[in-house]
Design an enzyme around this catalytic site. Structure first.
Site: not given
Ligand code: 5GP
Ligand code: ZN
Length: 110
Positions: A4, A7, A30, A46, A86, A92, A97, A99
């Protein structure tokens, strides 16, 4: 949880631009920001998504909301930000994990 990415960020095994940290929570920018301020706030523990929180996690749930407000103040966007999570792929969610996205600095369509 193994494999993850959030994590791994929480454990310091992957780099991130961290803006806020407590024993239980972490907030970092992000990697692909959708607004001038785009921060992700996570519990270090997690959970796949919001629906996995149980009654026993009430304290953590409250800490997350209060931390969002604190992070917004720290970043200078108090009173002018969007907070969203989300819950599930259909909504989406890409990273499984829990957030919260904290977004600010542009006009949002209501
Ligand atoms: P979700 O679509 O799952 O709600 O949002 C996931 C978010 O995580 C996205 O906005 C994406 O840009 C961000 N993200 C994905 N991988 C990473 C990463 O390795 N580091 C950071 N800082 N953000 C990430
Ligand atoms: Zn996690």
């Amino acid at each position: 949880m193994d494999n993850c990415i959030f994590c791994k960020i929480a454990k310091g095994e992957l780099p991130a631009d961290i803006v806020y940290e407590t024993a239980d929570l972490l907030a970092f920018r992000d990697i692909n920001p959708q607004a001038p301020t785009h921060v992700l706030l996570i519990p270090k523990k997690h959970f796949k998504f919001l629906d996995e929180l149980q009654k026993d996690d009430k304290m953590l749930a409250g800490e997350l909301l209060l931390a969002a407000s604190e992070v917004a103040a720290k970043l200078g966007v108090a009173g002018g930000y969007k907070l969203l999570t989300n819950c599930g792929e259909e909504a989406g969610q890409v990273v499984p994990h829990l957030h919260f996205h904290l977004l600010a600095g542009k006009k949002f369509i209501p």
